[in-house]
Design an enzyme around this catalytic site. Structure first.
Site, short mmCIF file in Angstrom:
data_model
loop_
_atom_site.label_atom_id
_atom_site.label_comp_id
_atom_site.label_asym_id
_atom_site.label_seq_id
_atom_site.Cartn_x
_atom_site.Cartn_y
_atom_site.Cartn_z
N GLU A 63 -72.88 109.15 -37.24
CA GLU A 63 -72.05 109.47 -35.96
C GLU A 63 -73.12 110.51 -35.39
O GLU A 63 -73.70 111.39 -35.89
CB GLU A 63 -70.91 110.23 -36.54
CG GLU A 63 -70.19 110.86 -35.46
CD GLU A 63 -68.85 111.58 -35.96
OE1 GLU A 63 -68.01 112.13 -35.39
OE2 GLU A 63 -68.93 111.90 -37.24
N LYS A 132 -64.40 107.68 -30.73
CA LYS A 132 -63.80 107.90 -32.03
C LYS A 132 -62.26 108.29 -31.41
O LYS A 132 -61.93 108.79 -30.50
CB LYS A 132 -64.32 109.34 -32.39
CG LYS A 132 -63.81 109.87 -33.61
CD LYS A 132 -64.97 111.10 -34.13
CE LYS A 132 -64.53 111.82 -35.28
NZ LYS A 132 -65.38 112.81 -35.72
N TYR A 138 -60.21 121.46 -37.23
CA TYR A 138 -59.64 122.18 -38.29
C TYR A 138 -60.95 122.82 -39.29
O TYR A 138 -61.64 122.35 -39.25
CB TYR A 138 -58.52 121.66 -39.21
CG TYR A 138 -59.06 120.52 -39.94
CD1 TYR A 138 -59.78 120.32 -41.27
CD2 TYR A 138 -58.96 119.30 -39.22
CE1 TYR A 138 -60.31 119.37 -41.63
CE2 TYR A 138 -59.74 117.88 -39.86
CZ TYR A 138 -60.44 118.29 -41.21
OH TYR A 138 -60.76 116.97 -41.58
N CYS A 191 -65.85 108.05 -38.66
CA CYS A 191 -65.77 109.32 -39.48
C CYS A 191 -64.28 109.73 -39.67
O CYS A 191 -63.56 109.14 -40.34
CB CYS A 191 -66.53 110.62 -38.90
SG CYS A 191 -66.66 111.87 -40.17
N SER A 381 -56.44 83.58 -89.49
CA SER A 381 -57.38 82.42 -89.88
C SER A 381 -58.58 83.38 -90.24
O SER A 381 -59.39 82.81 -90.67
CB SER A 381 -57.68 81.71 -88.55
OG SER A 381 -58.41 82.51 -87.31
N ASN A 465 -56.95 67.87 -85.87
CA ASN A 465 -55.55 68.27 -85.24
C ASN A 465 -54.53 68.20 -86.32
O ASN A 465 -53.41 68.94 -86.13
CB ASN A 465 -55.42 67.71 -84.06
CG ASN A 465 -56.21 68.05 -83.12
OD1 ASN A 465 -56.97 68.79 -83.07
ND2 ASN A 465 -56.42 67.23 -81.74
N TRP A 499 -59.11 74.32 -75.10
CA TRP A 499 -59.56 74.33 -76.33
C TRP A 499 -58.68 74.86 -77.61
O TRP A 499 -58.56 75.89 -78.00
CB TRP A 499 -60.93 75.27 -76.65
CG TRP A 499 -61.61 75.11 -77.72
CD1 TRP A 499 -61.61 76.10 -79.02
CD2 TRP A 499 -62.48 74.01 -78.50
NE1 TRP A 499 -62.42 75.51 -79.78
CE2 TRP A 499 -62.87 74.12 -79.61
CE3 TRP A 499 -62.76 72.66 -77.56
CZ2 TRP A 499 -63.67 73.53 -80.24
CZ3 TRP A 499 -63.46 71.72 -78.71
CH2 TRP A 499 -63.86 72.26 -79.75
N TYR A 502 -52.86 70.55 -78.79
CA TYR A 502 -51.45 70.29 -78.26
C TYR A 502 -50.29 70.19 -79.15
O TYR A 502 -50.29 69.43 -80.08
CB TYR A 502 -51.22 69.01 -77.14
CG TYR A 502 -50.18 68.96 -76.36
CD1 TYR A 502 -50.16 69.58 -74.99
CD2 TYR A 502 -49.09 68.44 -76.49
CE1 TYR A 502 -49.23 69.64 -74.20
CE2 TYR A 502 -47.95 68.26 -75.60
CZ TYR A 502 -47.90 68.98 -74.56
OH TYR A 502 -46.87 68.99 -73.58
#
Length: 667
Positions: A63, A132, A138, A191, A381, A465, A499, A502
């Protein structure tokens, strides 16, 4: 000096990165001297030339950087204002020979008022002036003493020999170089505008700006850098945008305040580059903005779309047709995170693990309360996933004040169970104080194979499986006997790749790990070992983490060790989790996923290896959707869920052809 986001990397694919949706942006912080326009323009010129050499498409400067922010009542001197305009004119002329777009900060007079402005220049001309909006008055700020607010300004202004649009309603668009002609757009706020309850950037992004540039002069106070950091991060997240911020640095007046030169680049809630403050020299901070990712986020966010519909203001869209060529970037300066699901900072990782355990255990506790169950059934497991499920269950029982004896665990050894995993199950359940029963399923599986008229040899998936389904059948039936529920153990990575068997380990009554990727499972188990599991359990948990990942469905080797290693078959989980994140979470194309993986795993995996497993990922992800279409309930943990009731809906018979074709074209 240059502060960049990292060393450049040239991947295997020799294309401009705009084809992958990338655009390079920079925050420039030159050394300044208040009131010395010639000095400031020289330093600005040097960084503009450096940005052009670095193939930056758009660069923002601080700025009032042409005059210096701290000129105070000198802003009321015509000599300063005329010198600034002459200096800007020279810099505009410079851009005839430079690629890229530059946003400079300078005071601009219009209709008897003075405005604190951002000037958009490039290709040898001034394209627009943005005043701006919020003028602070302040504490240490007195800007209304010199500048008028620009929130209501529109129309045009005469400046530096150009008649150009002026206003806070300007959005600038341009095309980056490359085969795709990537289109990008940006807006500017200055800003203090960012500090407002409703920053101008919110409206700019709602109207289509993908990048916000902020020329700033934010002074340094204790804690202010962190606050500024948070503001920029949150605004980029809220606007689903990139945010490039350049603040005045060393050289500004130190009469009452000090300026550090904070440079930041954020993208969708994450800081992707940050400069060093209090540098005595100038700095150029740049990184590559992923425009495609931002567009993907916006398309997938109904909140963003509805917010844009509420925007009342009309915006002027300015197409920047540059006389110089847009920069052509062929190397990526930002480094993709190798483990996108795992925080790199230890403290952040510990906090993430605590939160994930809390989500998982709260989900299970809620299901137990709803069903009135005071006991559960869980198959162990000795691997990572079932171990994490056990730890989550222990936490849920603690939350509910239930007796841990209600955690009924079973180990069901079969054809491929090794002594290491079986022993670890026994040690862990003893250390955690939960009951364990061992039921050998070998005979029942052999009977099933006999009924199937199977050879009984490990020659097909039926051999493997039958064990997974036998285990699930046993656990389900035992749960019915006990009036309990079966806790699922499968993780997010397994669901992505299909992986799982089913109606075997694929199925349960509540799947606590379904939102956790495999790379993160390791860290969660390690976190539990190091934080609350106790010494005896910790030793076992660390050994489980070190055990090769395996379904243990094929017989052990001659030494009794695990012979079936999952990653030998489907590829490294660290790669698949990387692919999953960028393909599903970010919507990246296959060739872009490959580009990012090349950089992230440079020196670890060759391009050919990455490509092989990436092709496998896409084939499996598409072909295995039918398993995800009927998933049991389970808590979403991170930003990706593959539940058909949650984040991911996909036809089970979707064709992967165009994704694979894109990868084939790379060969």
């Amino acid at each position: 000096m240059t502060c960049s986001a990292g060393p450049a990397y040239h991947g295997a694919m020799k294309r401009t990165l705009s084809e992958y949706g990338y655009l390079r942006a920079a925050a420039a912080v030159p050394l300044v001297k208040p009131g010395n326009v010639d000095f400031n323009c020289t330093k600005t010129r040097n960084l503009m030339e450096e940005a052009a050499r670095a193939d930056v498409s758009v660069t923002v400067f601080p700025e009032l950087g042409i005059t210096g922010y701290t000129c105070a009542d000198l802003f009321q001197q015509d000599r300063l204002l005329h010198s600034a305009e002459e200096g800007v004119s020279g810099l505009i002329n410079l851009t005839k020979s430079l690629s890229g777009i530059f946003v400079l900060g300078a005071p601009v007079k219009r209709n008897g008022r003075l405005f604190n402005c951002a000037l958009v220049i490039g290709g040898g001309r001034l394209h627009g002036v943005v005043p701006k909006t919020i003028i602070p008055t302040y504490r240490e700020f007195y800007e209304t003493r010199w500048f008028a607010g620009g929130g209501r300004i529109n129309g045009q202004v005469e400046y530096a020999g150009y008649r150009t649009p002026m206003g806070t309603d300007l959005i600038f668009s341009f095309e980056a170089d490359g085969a795709r002609n990537l289109k990008a757009s940006f807006g500017v706020e200055i800003c203090e505008d960012l500090w407002a309850p409703v920053p101008p950037s919110s409206g700019l992004c709602s109207a289509g700006a993908q990048i916000i540039l902020n020329p700033s002069a934010s002074n340094e106070l204790v804690g202010k850098a962190s606050y500024r950091h948070g503001l920029i991060t949150q605004q980029s997240a809220r606007c689903l945008s990139a945010y490039v911020y350049a603040s005045s640095g060393v050289g500004e007046s130190t009469t009452d305040t000090v300026f550090g030169g904070h440079a930041l680049i954020a993208e969708n809630g994450a800081i992707i580059a940050e400069g060093e403050r209090f540098k005595r020299e100038g700095q150029l901070l740049y990184s590559d903005i992923d425009i495609d990712f931002l567009d993907h986020e916006r398309i997938n966010s109904s909140t963003f779309a509805q917010g844009a519909d509420l925007a009342e203001r009309e915006y002027r869209h300015i197409n920047l047709e540059l006389s110089t060529a847009s920069p052509e970037i062929t190397s990526l300066v930002r480094t993709p995170v190798r483990n996108p699901f795992v925080p790199a900072v230890r403290e952040d990782l510990e906090a993430r693990c605590r939160e994930i355990f809390a989500i998982q255990s709260a989900g299970l506790a809620g299901r137990l309360e709803h069903t009135g169950c005071t006991n559960v059934v869980l198959g162990l497991s000795g691997g990572l996933d079932s171990t994490l499920a056990l730890l989550v269950t222990v936490e849920a029982f603690r939350e509910l004040g239930l007796d841990p004896s209600g955690i009924r665990t079973f180990t069901l050894p079969g054809f491929g169970t090794s002594s290491r995993t079986r022993t670890n199950v026994e040690k862990l359940t003893r250390a955690l104080g939960v009951p364990l029963e061992t039921v050998d399923i070998t005979e029942s599986c052999l009977l099933q194979l006999k009924d199937l008229e199977h050879s009984g040899k490990p020659e097909d998936t039926a051999y493997e499986n039958v064990q997974a389904r036998q285990r699930t059948m046993f656990l389900m039936n035992k749960a019915n006997m006990l009036g309990s529920i079966v806790i699922g153990t499968g993780d997010l990575s397994e669901l992505a790749l299909g992986w799982c068997t089913y109606n075997g380990d694929h199925m349960s009554m509540y799947s606590v790990n379904s939102g956790v990727p495999k790379t993160l499972v390791r860290f969660l188990v390690t976190y539990a070992a190091d934080s609350w599991a106790g010494d005896e359990a910790a030793a076992v948990l660390h050994d489980i983490v070190d055990t090769p990942i395996s379904p243990e469905l094929l017989p052990p080797d001659a030494e009794g060790e695990i012979s079936q290693k999952t990653e030998d078959t489907i590829g490294p989980y660290v790669l698949h989790d990387f692919f999953l994140y960028h393909a599903v979470r970010c919507g990246a194309s296959p060739k872009k996923v490959l580009l990012l993986a090349e950089k992230a795993f440079s020196g670890e995996y060759e391009t050919g290896t990455i490509l092989t497993w990436l092709r496998s990922f896409y084939r499996r992800f598409f072909s295995q959707q039918f398993k995800r279409s009927c998933l049991p309930d389970g808590p979403k943990v991170g930003t990706i869920s593959l539940s058909p009731r949650g984040d991911w809906r996909m036809p089970s018979d979707a064709d992967a052809g165009i994704w694979l074709k894109e990868l084939d074209a790379i060969l």
